[in-house]
Scaffold this active site. Sequence first.
Site, PDB file in Angstrom:
ATOM      1  N   HIS A 193       0.832  -1.206   0.000  1.00 37.62           N
ATOM      2  CA  HIS A 193       0.000   0.000   0.000  1.00 37.62           C
ATOM      3  C   HIS A 193       0.864   1.252   0.000  1.00 37.62           C
ATOM      4  CE1 HIS A 193       0.594  -0.489   4.381  1.00 37.62           C
ATOM      5  NE2 HIS A 193      -0.127   0.554   4.695  1.00 37.62           N
ATOM      6  N   GLU A 240       5.888  -1.800   6.176  1.00 41.35           N
ATOM      7  CA  GLU A 240       5.360  -2.395   7.415  1.00 41.35           C
ATOM      8  C   GLU A 240       5.586  -3.904   7.464  1.00 41.35           C
ATOM      9  OE1 GLU A 240       1.750   0.583   8.767  1.00 41.35           O
ATOM     10  OE2 GLU A 240       1.207  -1.249   7.733  1.00 41.35           O
TER      11      GLU A 240
HETATM   12 FE   LIG Z   1       0.050   0.597   9.705  1.00 43.72          FE
END
Ligand SMILES: [Fe+2]
Lengths: 289, 146
Positions: A193, A240
């Site tokens: 993302h 992440e």
């Molecule tokens: Fe996050």
Amino acid sequence: MARITAGVASSHVPLLGVAVDQGKSDDDYFGPIFKGYEWTREWEKTEKPDVVILVYNDHASAFDMKIIPTFAIGCGERYKSADEGWGPRPVPDVEGHPDLAWHIAQSLILDEFDMTIINEMDVDHGLTVPMSMMFGQPEKWPVKVVPLAVNVVTYPVPSGNRCWALGEAIGRAVESFPEDLNVQIWGTGGMSHQLQGPRAGLLNREWDNRFLDMLESDTDEARYISHLEYLRETGSEGIEMVMWLIMRGALGKRVKSLHRHYHIPCSNTAIGHLVLEPERSEAKEGVAA
Amino acid sequence: MKQDIHEYLADLEDIPGTRVFTAKRARQGYWLNQFAMSLMEPENRAAWKADERKYLDTWPMSDAQKEAILARDYNRCLDLGGNVYFLAKVFSTDGLSFAEAVSTMTDMTFPEYREMMLQGGRSPEGNRSIKANLAAKGAGNPQEGN
Ligand SMILES: [Fe+2]
């Protein structure tokens, strides 16, 4: 002795928390996402872990720009849900496990991982969304939690290799805790993302699935993926996924994959979810469930 | 495993349409981000909503940063050291969802952006490297990055 009996990976998109809190989790948009967690919810009911070591990142909630710890471990008694600008999520307080947390913190420091110790903080969607995905909406969370916050916002963030090695050290730390505890480790965030700039909205189904394949297998190649590769292939927030490597590192070389789920999109993000079990012959014996 | 820091930082600038939040940007945007963070407190949100300019003037931010915030020009905010997780405090105070706020940084309207996400998102093809895109352009390949 305490043991890590399983590893769980999951995205922690804030919108999933909104879907749970507003009862939208079986509508057309969210239904397919939540369906992929049904197996895990049932499994967690039979596994009944005592403690979850929950690897996540704070999104400018407990930590602002004043202090940026690379690896921080929560050693407190309890944590409240953070107000992220919309009011705190209506979820129970998260109960800590200070005995285990302090044991892990001390062991890691002796093992040359210089952790930041947090005694008081609020926890944001990075931690509470995975709890909701795995446990739904109970009055009280069925597990205690050791929060482990990783800086994945300000560069340089820790390398994949360092994250994997930290996971290995967490595995050793848990095994030297004298009390019989059924401990799970969860790695959260991701998958691909990008939330910023003209390139926002980038998703990479192919790369994400290769990453899932790697974590399900015996290889440790994923620890050598560079920051640049995450940025190029998975968008600026895909980084992440280094937090998943802490979870995977803690499980040892061989794992059995129990469950896998992937869905595009949730808001700006590709959702990924894995349940892994370490393959140790005596993995579950002697654990007071 | 230690990487050369200069190479590492130079590589981070090679991603099309992206401002990686490096130490340099974190320093430049320190007060911009701390201002945004202050909107976590209800009293600060009220003061901000009552008079945005006046509230901004209580922060040691540059004029350019203040203008970018007042204009909700989030790409400009990124250029001036803003980070999206901090800027989120501003757009959530405005009542915008993450996806809607993010779409304002692209060349799409929100409905177009939402549709792109439903169709599988933006492809990494042609979006991996500024240098590679320039080289491809030089070679007569029409594919561009951003
Ligand atoms: Fe996050």
